[in-house]
Write an enzyme that holds these catalytic residues in place. Structure first.
Site, PDB file in Angstrom:
ATOM      1  N   PRO A   2       0.809  -1.213   0.000  1.00 23.38           N
ATOM      2  CG  PRO A   2      -0.713  -1.501   1.742  1.00 23.38           C
ATOM      3  CD  PRO A   2       0.623  -1.980   1.234  1.00 23.38           C
ATOM      4  CD  GLU A   3       5.186   2.170  -2.297  1.00 19.90           C
ATOM      5  OE1 GLU A   3       5.600   3.301  -2.550  1.00 19.90           O
ATOM      6  OE2 GLU A   3       5.902   1.163  -2.373  1.00 19.90           O
ATOM      7  CE  LYS A  51       3.361   5.458   2.636  1.00 25.39           C
ATOM      8  NZ  LYS A  51       4.241   4.397   3.140  1.00 25.39           N
ATOM      9  CG  ASN A 168      11.049   0.129   1.170  1.00 26.43           C
ATOM     10  OD1 ASN A 168      11.820   1.091   1.162  1.00 26.43           O
ATOM     11  ND2 ASN A 168      11.392  -1.058   1.608  1.00 26.43           N
ATOM     12  NE  ARG A 249       9.794   0.167   5.106  1.00 24.11           N
ATOM     13  CZ  ARG A 249       8.910   1.010   4.588  1.00 24.11           C
ATOM     14  NH1 ARG A 249       8.761   2.198   5.103  1.00 24.11           N
ATOM     15  NH2 ARG A 249       8.149   0.660   3.555  1.00 24.11           N
TER      16      ARG A 249
END
Ligand SMILES: [Zn+2]
Length: 277
Positions: A2-3, A51, A168, A249
């Site tokens: 989910p971006e 988001k 990411n 990350r």
């Protein structure tokens, strides 16, 4: 993943399912909202900001917003009345909203909260310009990133206070396409506005579909240049793609297409010496 584009698409799904209708029932399965009943509220608007998902509700003179965040694994799905709820196990359900014509089910949502709509601004005040918002402001995003010149460019793109909507995947792909080593300090990025512009373009290009691609191909295994491609050959130079931890990350990059910038000369006199011509 989910971006910004996924969240934008999700807002559209909820919009089609609920907006304009009166809720005929609600079922919250999180402790903080367990006793909340939204029956009788009208769903006025479904919006996204970075988001964050915002479901705006009205009843008489009152306006409330149901806020949710998908993080890595959340999702909203819409079903017809009587249709089987497919896709996710029932224990992940956090909220169910019903109207006469559809049911919206929120799975594994985070930061689920009901706030007065007037307080939305304060809640999202920290966010940078929304990549997919009508008010997208690349200059402001560049200004915010530049304010922290020692941050790495990877960190800066992910920081939602700089610009809202890059995750990411788009971070890694933007850096590849710009030939930037992920640990390059912001101050050393040659064309920061160009980098910000590309990140926005990549996210925006995937609006309106669920599959995400940065290469232009939607074929399985061809949708990214570096993201998720550890040890696979670079699509440009065939060098093995690398993967490493960065700020809690992971980062993927091609060591040849995104080389570490050369260090400044070691001898201070050498760089201080004036040019002869
Ligand atoms: Zn390469």
């Amino acid at each position: 993943m989910p971006e910004g584009d996924t969240v934008w698409n999700t807002a559209r799904v909820i919009e089609r399912a609920l907006v304009g209708d009166v809720l005929t029932g609600s079922d919250f399965r999180v402790p903080q909202l367990a006793t909340t009943d939204l029956t009788g509220w009208t769903v006025a608007e479904s919006a996204s900001r970075g988001k964050h998902l915002l479901l705006r509700l009205t009843r008489a003179e009152r306006a409330m917003t149901l806020h949710s965040h998908l993080r890595m694994d959340g999702a909203w799905r819409a079903f017809g009345p009587g249709e089987r709820w497919s896709g996710r196990p029932a224990h992940l359900i956090r909220v169910v909203l019903r109207t006469k014509r559809s049911v919206a089910v929120g799975y594994h949502l985070h930061e689920l909260a009901l706030i007065p709509t007037a307080e939305e601004g304060a809640m999202l005040d920290h966010l940078g310009p929304d990549l997919l918002g009508a008010d997208w402001d690349p200059d402001e995003a560049v200004r915010r990133i530049t304010a922290k010149p020692t941050a790495t460019i990877a960190e800066a793109l992910l920081d939602q206070r700089n610009l809202a909507g890059v995750g990411n995947l788009y971070k890694a792909e933007t850096l590849f396409l710009r030939g930037l080593w992920p640990w390059t300090p912001v101050a050393d990025v040659p064309d920061l506005p160009g980098t910000v512009k590309l990140a926005q373009k990549l996210v925006a290009s995937n609006r309106g579909r669920w599959s995400q691609t940065t290469t232009g191909s939607l074929r399985r295994g061809e949708t990214s240049y570096v993201y998720g491609r550890r040890a696979m050959p670079c699509r440009r130079c065939a060098t093995a793609i690398q993967k490493a931890d960065q700020d809690e990350r992971v980062t993927y990059w091609c060591p040849r297409c995104q080389p570490k910038p050369e260090l400044p000369p070691r001898n201070p006199e050498e760089s201080a010496r004036p040019a002869r011509e």
